[in-house]
Structures are given as C-alpha cells and as structure tokens.
Motif scaffolding. Structure first.
Motif, PDB file in Angstrom:
ATOM      1  N   ASN A 185       0.816  -1.214   0.000  1.00 45.04           N
ATOM      2  CA  ASN A 185       0.000   0.000   0.000  1.00 45.04           C
ATOM      3  C   ASN A 185       0.846   1.259   0.000  1.00 45.04           C
ATOM      4  O   ASN A 185       0.466   2.270   0.577  1.00 45.04           O
ATOM      5  CB  ASN A 185      -0.942  -0.011   1.208  1.00 45.04           C
ATOM      6  N   GLY A 187       1.234   3.790  -1.823  1.00 45.06           N
ATOM      7  CA  GLY A 187       0.775   4.708  -2.867  1.00 45.06           C
ATOM      8  C   GLY A 187      -0.330   4.117  -3.714  1.00 45.06           C
ATOM      9  O   GLY A 187      -0.886   3.075  -3.390  1.00 45.06           O
ATOM     10  N   TYR A 188      -0.648   4.825  -4.801  1.00 42.66           N
ATOM     11  CA  TYR A 188      -1.738   4.383  -5.676  1.00 42.66           C
ATOM     12  C   TYR A 188      -1.458   3.000  -6.242  1.00 42.66           C
ATOM     13  O   TYR A 188      -0.315   2.630  -6.488  1.00 42.66           O
ATOM     14  CB  TYR A 188      -1.927   5.392  -6.815  1.00 42.66           C
ATOM     15  N   GLN A 189      -2.525   2.259  -6.463  1.00 46.41           N
ATOM     16  CA  GLN A 189      -2.400   0.879  -6.924  1.00 46.41           C
ATOM     17  C   GLN A 189      -2.198   0.851  -8.448  1.00 46.41           C
ATOM     18  O   GLN A 189      -3.032   0.372  -9.206  1.00 46.41           O
ATOM     19  CB  GLN A 189      -3.634   0.083  -6.515  1.00 46.41           C
ATOM     20  N   LEU A 444     -13.061  11.230 -16.198  1.00 48.22           N
ATOM     21  CA  LEU A 444     -11.929  10.786 -15.378  1.00 48.22           C
ATOM     22  C   LEU A 444     -11.031   9.889 -16.214  1.00 48.22           C
ATOM     23  O   LEU A 444      -9.802   9.970 -16.147  1.00 48.22           O
ATOM     24  CB  LEU A 444     -12.421  10.026 -14.134  1.00 48.22           C
ATOM     25  N   ARG A 447      -9.064  11.890 -18.680  1.00 48.78           N
ATOM     26  CA  ARG A 447      -7.977  12.631 -18.021  1.00 48.78           C
ATOM     27  C   ARG A 447      -6.831  11.700 -17.630  1.00 48.78           C
ATOM     28  O   ARG A 447      -5.662  12.058 -17.722  1.00 48.78           O
ATOM     29  CB  ARG A 447      -8.519  13.335 -16.777  1.00 48.78           C
ATOM     30  N   VAL A 451      -2.966  12.062 -18.870  1.00 50.00           N
ATOM     31  CA  VAL A 451      -1.836  12.308 -17.981  1.00 50.00           C
ATOM     32  C   VAL A 451      -0.741  11.256 -18.181  1.00 50.00           C
ATOM     33  O   VAL A 451       0.441  11.542 -18.044  1.00 50.00           O
ATOM     34  CB  VAL A 451      -2.307  12.380 -16.511  1.00 50.00           C
TER      35      VAL A 451
ATOM     36  N   THR B 145      -7.606   3.150   2.773  1.00 49.35           N
ATOM     37  CA  THR B 145      -6.289   2.599   3.112  1.00 49.35           C
ATOM     38  C   THR B 145      -6.070   1.224   2.484  1.00 49.35           C
ATOM     39  O   THR B 145      -5.049   0.596   2.728  1.00 49.35           O
ATOM     40  CB  THR B 145      -6.126   2.461   4.640  1.00 49.35           C
ATOM     41  N   THR B 169     -15.798  13.541  -6.245  1.00 49.55           N
ATOM     42  CA  THR B 169     -14.478  13.912  -6.769  1.00 49.55           C
ATOM     43  C   THR B 169     -14.060  15.280  -6.222  1.00 49.55           C
ATOM     44  O   THR B 169     -14.902  16.022  -5.698  1.00 49.55           O
ATOM     45  CB  THR B 169     -14.505  13.934  -8.310  1.00 49.55           C
ATOM     46  N   CYS B 195      -9.199   2.525  -4.162  1.00 45.97           N
ATOM     47  CA  CYS B 195      -8.811   1.728  -2.998  1.00 45.97           C
ATOM     48  C   CYS B 195      -7.334   1.981  -2.716  1.00 45.97           C
ATOM     49  O   CYS B 195      -6.480   1.729  -3.565  1.00 45.97           O
ATOM     50  CB  CYS B 195      -9.024   0.244  -3.262  1.00 45.97           C
ATOM     51  N   GLY B 196      -7.049   2.491  -1.548  1.00 43.44           N
ATOM     52  CA  GLY B 196      -5.658   2.799  -1.206  1.00 43.44           C
ATOM     53  C   GLY B 196      -5.257   4.214  -1.578  1.00 43.44           C
ATOM     54  O   GLY B 196      -4.104   4.585  -1.394  1.00 43.44           O
ATOM     55  N   ALA B 197      -6.169   5.014  -2.099  1.00 50.45           N
ATOM     56  CA  ALA B 197      -5.817   6.389  -2.472  1.00 50.45           C
ATOM     57  C   ALA B 197      -5.854   7.342  -1.274  1.00 50.45           C
ATOM     58  O   ALA B 197      -5.523   8.519  -1.401  1.00 50.45           O
ATOM     59  CB  ALA B 197      -6.741   6.890  -3.576  1.00 50.45           C
ATOM     60  N   THR B 200      -7.121  11.016  -1.242  1.00 45.03           N
ATOM     61  CA  THR B 200      -6.453  12.112  -1.963  1.00 45.03           C
ATOM     62  C   THR B 200      -7.044  12.338  -3.344  1.00 45.03           C
ATOM     63  O   THR B 200      -6.714  13.325  -3.998  1.00 45.03           O
ATOM     64  CB  THR B 200      -4.947  11.828  -2.137  1.00 45.03           C
ATOM     65  N   LEU B 201      -7.886  11.418  -3.818  1.00 45.96           N
ATOM     66  CA  LEU B 201      -8.482  11.567  -5.150  1.00 45.96           C
ATOM     67  C   LEU B 201      -9.985  11.814  -5.081  1.00 45.96           C
ATOM     68  O   LEU B 201     -10.630  11.985  -6.118  1.00 45.96           O
ATOM     69  CB  LEU B 201      -8.223  10.300  -5.994  1.00 45.96           C
ATOM     70  N   LEU B 448      -0.943  11.474 -11.373  1.00 46.51           N
ATOM     71  CA  LEU B 448      -2.296  10.992 -11.092  1.00 46.51           C
ATOM     72  C   LEU B 448      -3.009  11.937 -10.135  1.00 46.51           C
ATOM     73  O   LEU B 448      -4.157  12.339 -10.353  1.00 46.51           O
ATOM     74  CB  LEU B 448      -2.218   9.618 -10.418  1.00 46.51           C
ATOM     75  N   LYS B 449      -2.309  12.266  -9.064  1.00 43.28           N
ATOM     76  CA  LYS B 449      -2.874  13.187  -8.079  1.00 43.28           C
ATOM     77  C   LYS B 449      -3.238  14.517  -8.747  1.00 43.28           C
ATOM     78  O   LYS B 449      -4.339  15.049  -8.548  1.00 43.28           O
ATOM     79  CB  LYS B 449      -1.842  13.400  -6.966  1.00 43.28           C
ATOM     80  N   PHE B 452      -6.464  14.304 -10.982  1.00 39.90           N
ATOM     81  CA  PHE B 452      -7.729  14.164 -10.257  1.00 39.90           C
ATOM     82  C   PHE B 452      -8.020  15.406  -9.416  1.00 39.90           C
ATOM     83  O   PHE B 452      -9.169  15.741  -9.187  1.00 39.90           O
ATOM     84  CB  PHE B 452      -7.683  12.933  -9.330  1.00 39.90           C
ATOM     85  N   LEU B 463       0.101  10.796   1.021  1.00 47.29           N
ATOM     86  CA  LEU B 463       0.455   9.802  -0.010  1.00 47.29           C
ATOM     87  C   LEU B 463       1.513  10.288  -0.992  1.00 47.29           C
ATOM     88  O   LEU B 463       2.466   9.571  -1.289  1.00 47.29           O
ATOM     89  CB  LEU B 463      -0.810   9.345  -0.766  1.00 47.29           C
ATOM     90  N   VAL B 464       1.330  11.483  -1.512  1.00 48.26           N
ATOM     91  CA  VAL B 464       2.307  11.976  -2.487  1.00 48.26           C
ATOM     92  C   VAL B 464       2.318  13.502  -2.401  1.00 48.26           C
ATOM     93  O   VAL B 464       1.301  14.119  -2.110  1.00 48.26           O
ATOM     94  CB  VAL B 464       1.931  11.504  -3.912  1.00 48.26           C
TER      95      VAL B 464
END
Lengths: 468, 468
Positions: A185, A187-189, A444, A447, A451, B145, B169, B195-197, B200-201, B448-449, B452, B463-464
């Motif tokens: 986990n 960061g992003y998956q 989404l 986008r 990116v 998480t 969003t 999942c796991g973001a 932040t998104l 990614l961050k 979004f 996270l980032v």
C-alpha cells in the motif's frame, strides 16, 4: 534524420522488425473486423528494446499498438492508421522459476498462457486463469484486457492475480513495479490500473503472478435444469455448500447445445433428459480427505428434491469430464458454424441472470422476431455471453446489429451490471461506453489517459477518446 | 460573500457542522502524532451534502480531509493546516439489504466494520475483512487505506472486495460507479484506483461489497515452532494441504508472547512447550462434510514428524479458540504497555519471512545493541509488523527511530517487498516512499494526483507531494 523504419530496423535487427508481407499476420484482429497495414511490426527481445521502440515512435510521431496473442474480441491490438507500429511481445517468453513457498512467479509478457500452465505442471502449483484462447493468449494481453475466464469467481480476474508489473510508459521510460507481495500500500495501486488499460497507458513487459496450489482431486458434474431461475438458485446453494471447492460453474442453453451437436458431429450428449439450461459444476481440493464426490452428489440430490435439477451425471473418468467441458467450450464454435452471429459480453449480479436472459429475449424478439438467443457463460460472476443467431432461415440480422447492442447494453447497465464484462472496450465499444457510462466517469478516464500519455501515441482511440 | 464556516453551517445544519471544542475529538490521529485544529468538522448526512461541502471548500480554498473511524496509523485522516475541513462520514451509516443470491451488499462509507459483520449475522453471509480496529474502522477508511487484515491471503484486501463505488471527486461532482459485478472491463479500473488512495483523489461515499458464504464449521490450532524458517515451510505445506479452508495463518514471537503475558495478567498460555515462533492456524468450511479437525490434526502430526512443529493444540471449544486469538491480538497491546515502541509495517514474499526477520534483527542490533524485536503478523501474505522495543532497561531508542525505519524499509525493498504493506503512506511515509521507490513510479503518482485534484485541495500532502 533517417526514416523511422530504418531506425527501428537498426535498433531491433532483422528478427525484431517485420514489414511488408512479413507484418501481415499481425495486421488484422481475430474476428477480422479491425486493422490496417502498419508501418511495421516490432518484436523486441527485451524490455530495453521495447523502451527504445516506444521512444523512437514518440519522437517520430508514430502510434504504438501493443499486441499480445491477438485473440482479443474488441480490436484493441491492431492498428487503425498506417503511421503506427505494432509492438508484439512474441519473442519475450521467458518463464522464471516459481517461488514455491511464496506462490509466485516472474514471467515476460509474451508468455502464452498454456505454456505457463505447462511449465508449472511439475511443481504442484497452478496459475488459475482459464479461457478458450489459452493456447494463444499471452500474459501481456491477458493483463491488458484484465481477462476473467471460467475461474474468476473463485480466484479473481487478472487484476487479482498480478502482484507486480514492469511497464514501459508512453514516454519510453521503464516503471519497475516488480514487487512480489500482495500487500503493498505504498501509494496508488498502479499495478491494478494497468490491468484492463488495454495498452493505452503503457506496455506491460514483465509480471509477477500469484500462484495457487494445484488441487489433488476434482469432481465434475453436468446438470440439466428447467430454467435460468433454477440455475441461479442452485448456484447460490452451491456457493454456500461447497464454496471453497467450487472452481467451475458454467452454464449454457438448450439452443446452444443443439447448435453444438448439429455442427460438431464428434460431440456427445449422454444424459437422458434435456432442459432449458445446463450447468457444468466443478469442485477441486488440495486435500484428499475431502469427500468431493459425496458433496457434489448430495448437492445434486438436494437440487432434484427441490425441483431445481432435472437430471445430472458425475464424471466418472477424466475422459468423461473432458466430454462435459467440450459441450461448454464448443458453444462459440457451434454458433459460429451456424452462420452470422452477434456477440454481447454482459455481466449482471448473479441473482439477476434469469431476469436478464428473459428480458433480453423479449427485447431482442421485439427488434427482430424469431432471432435466436444463445446465452452461455459463467454463473458464479454473472457473466453472460449473450450471443445471437438470425431467425431460422435468415442469413443476417437485417442491419440491426447496433440496435441489439444498444438495447442489451442499456439493460445490463440498468441491472447494475456491465456491457463489457471481460472482453474490454477496445475499438469496438468506446462509443457504447460513452453512452452507457456517466460523464464524470468518462471524463476521469479521458484525463487518466491524457496524464499518462499526453501526446496520445499509445494505442490511440482504444478504450477512451481524448478530445483534442 | 459569507465566511466559509457560516456557509457550511447553513448547508449542513447544527448536526452536520462541528467547530471549536466539538471538533476536538476529530483533531488528532489515533497514535496522537498528527493533527492541528481544523476550521471545523463536517458530518454530512448524504452524498449530496458531501458534494456541497467539497464544492464550497474548493471555492473557498480550504483543504478537505476525509476521515473514517480515525484508526489509521499513518496520519492520513487529520488536518495539517488550520484552513482545512475534516469530512467525517460518521452519520452515513446505512446498510442495505444483502443480495443473497449474488453475494453483495450496498453500504454507506460511514458504516463501522463490526456493524456490518453484525448486520450480516442472520443471513448466512459474511464480509471477510478482519482487523484489530474493526470496532471503530469505517468502510470508507478501509477502502481509502486498502485494508488487509488477517484473511487477506484468502479473500483479498479491500480492493479485491469492492465491486462498485460512489465517490465525490475533488471538484464536488459525484462519480456513480455503483455496479454490483465483479466483471466490469468497461474502461480503466477506477474502483481499484480509489482503494488505497487515502482520500487524496476523492471521498468514497458508498460502496458495493462482495460477500461470501459464512462457514458452517471451523477448526483452530495454536502451534509452537522452533523458528521462522520452520514457520515458512509449515505454512507452505498448509497452503497445499488445506489451501481452500485456510482462513487464518497468524504468527507471533516468543518475545511478543512474554510481553503479552507480562502486561495482561488475564491472558493464559496453556501449552507446555515454548518455541521461538507461534502459529495460529484457522480452517473454515461451508460444508459440514469436510473433516476439518482431522485435516488440521494430520497437518500438525506431519509438522511434528518433520521437526517443524514442537507442540500444538486444537481448540476444543469456542472459548478455547478465543483464548488462542487473544494471544495473537494482544501483541500490539502487550508491547504498548512495555513502553516506547517503533512500528514497521513490512511485507516480503512469504518465503522470505525468516530471512527478513533474521537480517532485520542483525541490522537493528547494529543500530542500537540490545534493541528488542517483536515481529508478528500474517504468514500467508508475508506481512510482518516488525515492531521494536528499546533494550532492556532503556526507555527510548536514543533518537534512532529514523535509522531503524530507513534500514528496514530498504531491506524490504531489496527483498521484493514493501515498507507500507497494509497501513499505507499517509503523512508518515511520504518521504520514505520517495526514497524507496523509483522516480518513474513517484512521478506517475504525482501526475495521477494532479489530474484528479488539480488544485491540490483534497487531503493535501498525504500519499504523495505534488511539486508546485
């Protein structure tokens, strides 16, 4: 500056760069609906060659189209423009040694699924992904399309079986995500995001896959059921009664059986009764102490008492079992040999299967009276291959293909399901996704695409269209 | 323009907007390491209120910090700046009726995990997520998480258990991804990405979760093993022999047992022998025809013959089983009561557990001689909570916390594992991720961050870090 084809030839050597007639076998998709002649086909030998190809194409303004076994059904792996390079990973077929105690293995993305199954044979482990195209589908393509298959309800889709990935990004860099752990986990998956991205965000070059212990015993049965509602109820019962052992729960219809028996004379159906629906049930266990046959027989008995099952037979031998499976596996072939057909890859919540089949038939009959419906698929996850043949005596669908597709996709959407269950969007279903999914979702995705691939050179017009 | 607090109060009403001392209980994280007083805490009643809050905050330039049960260990759910609004979903706790035949359920993101377990009790279904904080952790936080817990190796992490999502969003729109199917390949796997973001998104407001049949029988055993290498071998054997039934494979060390017994006088250890490692093994089946006890007893016997198991006992009663589980579950509490501690959330390929524990101990001993290592966790997926207590007689770590964290995270990385296995990055491990993961990966995440959340108002610095 030298022309891109010459430059690619120089980077890749004669084995790695195919053009002209040598490139032809890669040009059209499996259903022969998509694909124009590309500039050429790159078959790189390793990840760094993949990266070089991607970089060069980017600089030269060429589209890059990743191709696996080219068995996809939505046209995602062939070119739509002549200034494109197909990147086939067919030479990257290395299979690492499995980590037996961890249950994982490193493979190159060009490995054919059946070759992986075979390589694992001696080790008591298996990779639980099975589908019709396994003799030619490659790991990279399976990841790109997030393949499902017949055991997905038990072991998951590719996204559930991928631990780590190595990916060449659209700018020609290499993302090293080759971790061999389920729990990561940090960061992003990203590893999940690349599954099902259809090569539009980068080219998967290597993967670490999750392996499972190979079962030591199996029990299979073919059941005859009066209808889809009975199949749904019996399926739910089985999930409770034999949930841990249930590895197959495949269905097909009597119409599908008729077609298969008609066109494949070596097929045999050996039960006495016929019904509207047939279920192929398979249990498997790593323990020899589990009375699998007894569990299956008693479930069958319960089904008969409840009126959910009309008839059934347990496979007594391996040959017997193979016969059962062929009845299911030849469903697409039986229908293909009947002539023109329309394929729809639907999923609905398993409880809604009967409702979908019934409502779908009504809708389809309204569009073209007499159209013949051949639903088959995976009961455990609600995945219905809802395929159509023209009315008896007709050779085509009277130009109504789009009407069927639209009506069935919107029915699936209304029922909380998907019109692109396991085959993906490719080129074939982008417009359908735009119609069936909300604006926020499609935005989404656009986008996301922009990116990862701001120049739009990585498999353009597949999965999502980025408005310019 | 009225000030944002007044506007939020107007939108949400007195129940939905907490400020001043009412907001205090939400302010600090569970480990009391992070969190400043926010502008206030929004507790919206439904998705549209969540959207309104997010929109208003965006216009007012306020940071939005989603909060679930606030039991996270990395500080992701509290504010780091005073011009922030914490959005707690604690009032959104509706649980839908389970779809029994499909095995799924719709829940609001504020549902507490234990409440979901309880609601499913009468229906013969279960949601297979179990972890220490289940009495307070909320579904939205578990999704944010990508929680793992003790059954992840069998049933997956949250990303594997989420079928559909509804998300607000960062621009205050609602993504309706509430599909109830496993197979949905209509584009990028957004449901997995959220999942796991860590919020932040966007803010997850509702989810459709996958349910499994509740087992009808269980068998549990506590085993004493000579060391971690034996535990790894025995675990691999068990996965093969009882793979389908294996639902628990938890380990702890003798040092951990000592601490737990010392500080929790009501705990009982009733086996005769002691060893370096203890394994809690649990099998479960939906079928009453499976001889679970026999399978477990025979595995234990095999382990003893092989010298992998020193001693063991099968739980004869539910109370007995609960006693075994408490020995494992009180590991964190035993260590907490011993005084100062350092937590490290590691995963390595299961086969590498013994090597990690040994190499880690050597490294830690080098940094601070006598430091006491207390590894416990989940053998099946290689997740080690590699926690430290100061050397006997010392109250602290001599200011060396960072050294330990760095050394252990880089060891996990070298071994193909993760330094953030199931707790995530939050605020605590962003810098560690920047050091341990490649540039391409961290850049992809930052991009990614940015796409979004272009304004960077949704849980900033978690996270980032997006460089400005």
């Amino acid at each position: 500056m030298i022309d891109p084809a010459t430059a690619l030839h120089e980077i890749l050597g004669p084995k790695g760069w195919l053009s002209g007639s040598d490139a032809e076998p890669y040009q059209r998709d499996w259903l022969n609906r998509y694909g124009v002649a590309p500039l050429g086909v790159a078959t790189p030998a390793d990840t760094s060659e993949v990266a070089s190809v991607v970089k060069l194409c980017r600089e030269a303004g060429l589209a890059v189209v990743p191709q696996g076994g080219n068995t996809g059904l939505c046209g995602a792996a062939v070119a739509q423009q002549s200034n494109a390079v197909i990147v086939s990973l067919s030479r990257m077929t290395a299979i690492g040694n499995p980590d037996l105690d961890s249950g994982s293995i490193v493979v190159e993305a060009g490995v054919v699924l059946a070759a992986l199954h075979e390589a694992l044979e001696p080790d008591g482990l298996m990779f639980p992904m099975h589908l019709g195209a396994e003799g030619s589908a490659r790991i990279g393509g399976l990841i790109g399309t997030n393949a499902g298959g017949s055991q997905a309800f038990r072991y998951g889709m590719m996204q559930d079986l991928v631990l780590g990935l190595e990916v060449v990004t659209p700018d020609g860099r290499v993302w090293d995500g080759l971790r061999a752990v389920q729990k990561d986990n940090a960061g992003y998956q990203l590893r999940k995001l690349f599954c099902g991205a259809e090569g539009t965000l980068g080219i998967v070059t290597r993967a670490i896959l999750r392996l499972y212990p190979k079962p030591r015993q199996q029990a299979s049965a073919l059941l005859v059921l009066p209808g889809f509602a009975a199949a749904v109820s019996f399926g739910a019962f089985l999930r409770g009664e034999a949930g841990e052992f249930l590895t197959g729960l495949e269905f097909f219809s009597d119409f599908g059986l008729q077609l298969a028996l008609k066109h494949l004379p070596d097929l045999a159906y050996q039960l006495e009764a016929r019904g509207d629906v047939y279920l192929l049930v398979e249990l498997a266990s790593g323990s020899l102490r589990v009375p699998l046959d007894e569990i299956l027989a008693s479930a069958l008995e319960w089904g008969m008492e409840q009126g959910l099952v009309v008839d059934g037979a347990l496979a007594a031998t391996g040959a017997h079992r193979a016969q059962f499976w062929r009845l299911r596996e030849e469903q697409p072939e039986g229908q293909r040999l009947e002539g023109e057909q329309l394929k729809h890859d639907i999923s609905v919540p398993p409880a809604a299967i009967a409702r979908f089949v019934e409502a779908g038939a009504k809708i389809c009959g309204g569009i073209l009276p007499g159209v013949r419906v051949n639903p088959f698929g995976h009961l455990g996850d609600g995945n219905i291959h809802y395929n159509l043949s023209p009315p008896e005596g007709r050779a085509d669908f009277d130009g109504k293909a789009e009407l069927f597709a639209e009506a069935l996709s919107s029915l699936a959407t209304q029922m909380g399901g998907s019109f692109a269950a396991e085959h993906g969007l490719g080129r074939a279903k982008v417009a359908m996704a735009d119609r069936n999914r909300g604006l926020v979702e499609r935005e989404l995705m656009a986008r996301l695409k922009a990116v990862f691939d701001p120049l739009g050179t990585m498999n353009p017009d597949v999965l999502v269209r980025v408005s310019q």
